[in-house]
Design a protein around this motif. Structure first.
Motif, short mmCIF file in Angstrom:
data_model
loop_
_atom_site.label_atom_id
_atom_site.label_comp_id
_atom_site.label_asym_id
_atom_site.label_seq_id
_atom_site.Cartn_x
_atom_site.Cartn_y
_atom_site.Cartn_z
N GLN A 180 -2.71 10.56 -10.31
CA GLN A 180 -2.94 11.22 -9.02
C GLN A 180 -1.74 11.02 -8.09
OE1 GLN A 180 -6.46 10.01 -6.87
NE2 GLN A 180 -5.84 11.10 -5.04
N LYS A 181 -1.27 9.78 -7.97
CA LYS A 181 -0.14 9.54 -7.06
C LYS A 181 1.11 10.24 -7.55
CE LYS A 181 0.64 4.84 -8.84
NZ LYS A 181 -0.60 4.83 -9.62
N GLY A 182 1.34 10.25 -8.87
CA GLY A 182 2.51 10.93 -9.42
C GLY A 182 2.50 12.42 -9.12
N ALA A 242 0.86 -1.18 0.00
CA ALA A 242 0.00 0.00 0.00
C ALA A 242 0.90 1.23 0.00
CB ALA A 242 -0.90 0.00 1.22
N LEU A 243 0.52 2.22 -0.78
CA LEU A 243 1.26 3.48 -0.88
C LEU A 243 0.33 4.61 -0.47
CD1 LEU A 243 3.51 5.46 -1.93
CD2 LEU A 243 2.38 5.27 -4.17
N ALA A 244 0.70 5.34 0.57
CA ALA A 244 -0.09 6.49 1.03
C ALA A 244 0.61 7.77 0.61
CB ALA A 244 -0.24 6.45 2.54
N THR A 245 -0.19 8.67 0.02
CA THR A 245 0.27 10.00 -0.35
C THR A 245 -0.74 11.00 0.22
OG1 THR A 245 -0.95 9.90 -2.45
CG2 THR A 245 1.36 9.20 -2.49
N SER A 247 -5.72 8.00 -14.11
CA SER A 247 -6.49 8.79 -13.14
C SER A 247 -7.41 9.81 -13.78
CB SER A 247 -5.58 9.48 -12.10
OG SER A 247 -4.80 8.54 -11.40
N ALA A 248 -7.32 10.03 -15.10
CA ALA A 248 -8.22 10.96 -15.79
C ALA A 248 -9.54 10.25 -16.10
CB ALA A 248 -7.58 11.47 -17.08
N PRO A 249 -10.64 11.01 -16.20
CA PRO A 249 -11.92 10.38 -16.56
C PRO A 249 -11.84 9.69 -17.92
CG PRO A 249 -12.26 12.62 -15.76
CD PRO A 249 -10.77 12.45 -15.94
#
Length: 195
Positions: A66-68, A32-35, A125-127
């Motif tokens: 989003q994470k980037g 798991a990666l939390a940002t 992460s884009a629609p």
């Protein structure tokens, strides 16, 4: 707390990771990666560990995801491995930095062609209006790169350089064992933490 050499928590990780690879039925390298975003709102997702050594823990992603974007704005992140079959967790807090271009290129070249094309086709992460749109983009890039698929400029790896590593082992009665390593210059302090 005791001062230990620079490799102490990584020796422990090597042992635990090898046991997880032998016992976990799926993706022992899942973490798991939390940002956090600019307002401090946390975000959590699972990524795959692709390399690790005493410099840190590496995963790859679209840098415009989003994470980037969140890591680029705030490189302080947290990782968590949970190996249910072993009743173990490893928590890693630290700072993320991009891997060098040659490292990203070398890893990208090992990926299956479908994954390489997906790195170009996905606006992660884009629609997405519909699945057909993504599939059309995949087909376009498949035609554009009939042989070798180069690494996209927006796709690379992040190395999480740990400042704290905690090893957690479940015990009966919830009397769990917790050991924490905290970076101290070129070494680490080490001590137990209450369950």
């Amino acid at each position: 707390m005791t001062i230990l050499p620079h490799n102490a928590p990584f020796t422990r990780f090597a042992d635990w990771f090898a046991e997880a690879q032998a016992s976990e039925p799926n993706d022992p390298n899942a973490m798991a990666l939390a940002t956090a975003d600019a307002d401090g709102a946390p975000s959590l997702r699972v990524v795959l560990l692709k390399a690790w050594d005493e410099r840190g823990f590496v995963f790859y992603t679209n840098l415009t995801s989003q994470k980037g974007r969140e890591i680029a704005a705030n490189p302080r992140v947290h990782l968590n491995f949970h190996w249910k079959s072993l009743q173990r967790q490893v928590r890693i807090g630290g700072t993320a930095a991009l891997v060098i271009e040659a490292e990203a290129d070398a890893y990208f070249a090992t990926r299956p062609r479908e994954s390489q094309l997906g790195a170009w086709a996905s606006l992660q992460s884009a629609p997405l209006p519909d699945r057909a749109t993504f599939e059309a983009r995949l087909a376009d890039y498949d035609r554009q790169f009939p042989d070798v698929v180069p690494r996209p400029p927006h796709w690379s790896g992040w190395r999480v350089m740990p400042a704290r590593i905690e090893y957690w082992q479940a015990r009966d009665g919830r009397w769990h064992e917790r050991e924490a390593y905290l970076r101290a210059g070129d070494g680490w302090t080490h001590g137990l933490v209450y369950p």
